[in-house]
Each structure stands twice: as structure tokens, then as C-alpha cells.
Scaffold this motif. Sequence first.
Motif, PDB file in Angstrom:
ATOM      1  N   MET A  64       0.844  -1.182   0.000  1.00  0.00           N
ATOM      2  CA  MET A  64       0.000   0.000   0.000  1.00  0.00           C
ATOM      3  C   MET A  64       0.891   1.248   0.000  1.00  0.00           C
ATOM      4  O   MET A  64       1.910   1.299   0.672  1.00  0.00           O
ATOM      5  N   ASN A  65       0.472   2.231  -0.724  1.00  0.00           N
ATOM      6  CA  ASN A  65       1.187   3.500  -0.818  1.00  0.00           C
ATOM      7  C   ASN A  65       0.765   4.395   0.350  1.00  0.00           C
ATOM      8  O   ASN A  65      -0.400   4.810   0.431  1.00  0.00           O
ATOM      9  N   PRO A  66       1.694   4.722   1.264  1.00  0.00           N
ATOM     10  CA  PRO A  66       1.307   5.532   2.430  1.00  0.00           C
ATOM     11  C   PRO A  66       0.860   6.946   2.062  1.00  0.00           C
ATOM     12  O   PRO A  66      -0.006   7.511   2.719  1.00  0.00           O
ATOM     13  N   VAL A  67       1.424   7.509   1.006  1.00  0.00           N
ATOM     14  CA  VAL A  67       1.025   8.864   0.598  1.00  0.00           C
ATOM     15  C   VAL A  67      -0.402   8.843   0.068  1.00  0.00           C
ATOM     16  O   VAL A  67      -1.208   9.726   0.382  1.00  0.00           O
ATOM     17  N   LYS A  68      -0.733   7.834  -0.714  1.00  0.00           N
ATOM     18  CA  LYS A  68      -2.100   7.718  -1.213  1.00  0.00           C
ATOM     19  C   LYS A  68      -3.072   7.497  -0.056  1.00  0.00           C
ATOM     20  O   LYS A  68      -4.172   8.047  -0.052  1.00  0.00           O
ATOM     21  N   PHE A  69      -2.653   6.709   0.928  1.00  0.00           N
ATOM     22  CA  PHE A  69      -3.492   6.463   2.097  1.00  0.00           C
ATOM     23  C   PHE A  69      -3.781   7.769   2.836  1.00  0.00           C
ATOM     24  O   PHE A  69      -4.927   8.048   3.189  1.00  0.00           O
ATOM     25  N   VAL A  70      -2.753   8.590   3.052  1.00  0.00           N
ATOM     26  CA  VAL A  70      -2.931   9.883   3.729  1.00  0.00           C
ATOM     27  C   VAL A  70      -3.825  10.784   2.886  1.00  0.00           C
ATOM     28  O   VAL A  70      -4.709  11.472   3.405  1.00  0.00           O
ATOM     29  N   HIS A  71      -3.635  10.759   1.570  1.00  0.00           N
ATOM     30  CA  HIS A  71      -4.470  11.557   0.661  1.00  0.00           C
ATOM     31  C   HIS A  71      -5.921  11.110   0.734  1.00  0.00           C
ATOM     32  O   HIS A  71      -6.838  11.933   0.771  1.00  0.00           O
ATOM     33  N   ASP A  72      -6.123   9.803   0.769  1.00  0.00           N
ATOM     34  CA  ASP A  72      -7.485   9.265   0.842  1.00  0.00           C
ATOM     35  C   ASP A  72      -8.167   9.581   2.171  1.00  0.00           C
ATOM     36  O   ASP A  72      -9.390   9.599   2.247  1.00  0.00           O
ATOM     37  N   LEU A  73      -7.372   9.837   3.210  1.00  0.00           N
ATOM     38  CA  LEU A  73      -7.942  10.246   4.496  1.00  0.00           C
ATOM     39  C   LEU A  73      -8.462  11.684   4.464  1.00  0.00           C
ATOM     40  O   LEU A  73      -9.143  12.119   5.382  1.00  0.00           O
ATOM     41  N   GLY A  74      -8.118  12.406   3.408  1.00  0.00           N
ATOM     42  CA  GLY A  74      -8.622  13.768   3.258  1.00  0.00           C
ATOM     43  C   GLY A  74      -7.579  14.842   3.467  1.00  0.00           C
ATOM     44  O   GLY A  74      -7.897  16.034   3.388  1.00  0.00           O
ATOM     45  N   PHE A  75      -6.341  14.459   3.729  1.00  0.00           N
ATOM     46  CA  PHE A  75      -5.284  15.452   3.898  1.00  0.00           C
ATOM     47  C   PHE A  75      -4.803  15.932   2.538  1.00  0.00           C
ATOM     48  O   PHE A  75      -4.658  15.145   1.608  1.00  0.00           O
ATOM     49  N   ARG A  76      -4.556  17.221   2.440  1.00  0.00           N
ATOM     50  CA  ARG A  76      -4.061  17.822   1.212  1.00  0.00           C
ATOM     51  C   ARG A  76      -2.701  18.455   1.479  1.00  0.00           C
ATOM     52  O   ARG A  76      -2.303  18.647   2.620  1.00  0.00           O
ATOM     53  N   SER A  77      -2.011  18.796   0.420  1.00  0.00           N
ATOM     54  CA  SER A  77      -0.676  19.372   0.566  1.00  0.00           C
ATOM     55  C   SER A  77      -0.717  20.657   1.383  1.00  0.00           C
ATOM     56  O   SER A  77       0.191  20.916   2.185  1.00  0.00           O
ATOM     57  N   GLU A  78      -1.766  21.443   1.230  1.00  0.00           N
ATOM     58  CA  GLU A  78      -1.884  22.694   1.975  1.00  0.00           C
ATOM     59  C   GLU A  78      -1.913  22.446   3.486  1.00  0.00           C
ATOM     60  O   GLU A  78      -1.369  23.230   4.254  1.00  0.00           O
ATOM     61  N   HIS A  79      -2.556  21.362   3.898  1.00  0.00           N
ATOM     62  CA  HIS A  79      -2.613  21.022   5.320  1.00  0.00           C
ATOM     63  C   HIS A  79      -1.213  20.741   5.859  1.00  0.00           C
ATOM     64  O   HIS A  79      -0.869  21.164   6.969  1.00  0.00           O
ATOM     65  N   MET A  80      -0.414  20.035   5.083  1.00  0.00           N
ATOM     66  CA  MET A  80       0.939  19.700   5.523  1.00  0.00           C
ATOM     67  C   MET A  80       1.834  20.935   5.548  1.00  0.00           C
ATOM     68  O   MET A  80       2.658  21.097   6.450  1.00  0.00           O
ATOM     69  N   TYR A  81       1.678  21.812   4.552  1.00  0.00           N
ATOM     70  CA  TYR A  81       2.462  23.050   4.545  1.00  0.00           C
ATOM     71  C   TYR A  81       2.117  23.902   5.767  1.00  0.00           C
ATOM     72  O   TYR A  81       3.008  24.466   6.411  1.00  0.00           O
ATOM     73  N   LEU A  82       0.840  23.983   6.088  1.00  0.00           N
ATOM     74  CA  LEU A  82       0.428  24.733   7.280  1.00  0.00           C
ATOM     75  C   LEU A  82       1.010  24.103   8.548  1.00  0.00           C
ATOM     76  O   LEU A  82       1.439  24.812   9.460  1.00  0.00           O
ATOM     77  N   GLY A  83       1.028  22.774   8.597  1.00  0.00           N
ATOM     78  CA  GLY A  83       1.631  22.082   9.736  1.00  0.00           C
ATOM     79  C   GLY A  83       3.116  22.396   9.862  1.00  0.00           C
ATOM     80  O   GLY A  83       3.637  22.567  10.971  1.00  0.00           O
ATOM     81  N   GLY A  84       3.807  22.483   8.742  1.00  0.00           N
ATOM     82  CA  GLY A  84       5.227  22.824   8.756  1.00  0.00           C
ATOM     83  C   GLY A  84       5.478  24.220   9.286  1.00  0.00           C
ATOM     84  O   GLY A  84       6.346  24.433  10.148  1.00  0.00           O
ATOM     85  N   PHE A  85       4.707  25.179   8.790  1.00  0.00           N
ATOM     86  CA  PHE A  85       4.866  26.555   9.277  1.00  0.00           C
ATOM     87  C   PHE A  85       4.449  26.676  10.739  1.00  0.00           C
ATOM     88  O   PHE A  85       5.078  27.405  11.512  1.00  0.00           O
ATOM     89  N   ALA A  86       3.401  25.955  11.124  1.00  0.00           N
ATOM     90  CA  ALA A  86       2.963  25.990  12.526  1.00  0.00           C
ATOM     91  C   ALA A  86       4.038  25.424  13.443  1.00  0.00           C
ATOM     92  O   ALA A  86       4.279  25.968  14.527  1.00  0.00           O
ATOM     93  N   SER A  87       4.714  24.360  13.027  1.00  0.00           N
ATOM     94  CA  SER A  87       5.757  23.790  13.878  1.00  0.00           C
ATOM     95  C   SER A  87       6.938  24.736  14.024  1.00  0.00           C
ATOM     96  O   SER A  87       7.560  24.800  15.085  1.00  0.00           O
ATOM     97  N   ILE A  88       7.237  25.506  12.982  1.00  0.00           N
ATOM     98  CA  ILE A  88       8.306  26.507  13.084  1.00  0.00           C
ATOM     99  C   ILE A  88       7.915  27.585  14.093  1.00  0.00           C
ATOM    100  O   ILE A  88       8.717  27.972  14.953  1.00  0.00           O
ATOM    101  N   ILE A  89       6.679  28.047  14.010  1.00  0.00           N
ATOM    102  CA  ILE A  89       6.210  29.092  14.927  1.00  0.00           C
ATOM    103  C   ILE A  89       6.174  28.573  16.364  1.00  0.00           C
ATOM    104  O   ILE A  89       6.609  29.260  17.297  1.00  0.00           O
ATOM    105  N   ILE A  90       5.680  27.353  16.561  1.00  0.00           N
ATOM    106  CA  ILE A  90       5.627  26.773  17.913  1.00  0.00           C
ATOM    107  C   ILE A  90       7.034  26.585  18.475  1.00  0.00           C
ATOM    108  O   ILE A  90       7.283  26.860  19.653  1.00  0.00           O
ATOM    109  N   ALA A  91       7.965  26.143  17.633  1.00  0.00           N
ATOM    110  CA  ALA A  91       9.348  25.971  18.089  1.00  0.00           C
ATOM    111  C   ALA A  91       9.956  27.316  18.491  1.00  0.00           C
ATOM    112  O   ALA A  91      10.635  27.416  19.521  1.00  0.00           O
TER     113      ALA A  91
END
Length: 71
Positions: free
Chosen positions: A1-28
Motif C-alpha cells: 500500500m502506498n502511504p502517501v495515497k493512504f494519507v491523501h485518501d484520508l482527506g489530507f491535502r498538501s496545503e494542510h501539511m504546509y500549514l503544519g510545517g509553518f505551525a511547527s516553526i512558529i511553535i518551536a
Amino acid sequence: MNPVKFVHDLGFRSEHMYLGGFASIIIALLAWLVSRGKKSDDKAQSDRWGIFVGHWAPTFFALGLALKNEE
């Protein structure tokens, strides 16, 4: 099974991950700034927490790129 496809099928989009990246920088950054004001022995622990959260950013950005390719 492709883990990226699985995450995509769960409803996560690239924008969500980019926001998570910026949020982790701000929290750090916030964790580091708060630790600068501490006068106790917990200061080192706060610094380590900021570094720990800061390490999440590359993972979120990499997942964002992988999801962008999937989209």
C-alpha cells in the motif's frame, strides 16, 4: 500500500501539511522564546522541546510535496 495515497485518501491535502510545517516553526520559536525568560533548571528542557518541535517542519514539508505529486 502506498502511504502517501493512504494519507491523501484520508482527506489530507498538501496545503494542510504546509500549514503544519509553518505551525511547527512558529511553535518551536515560541517555545524557545519562552525558555529564554525562565530562570529555573527547566530552561534546558524548554530549549529541547523547541528543538524537538522544530524537527517536525521538514517532515510536514516533505509530506506536502509528496501529497502535491499525488494530487
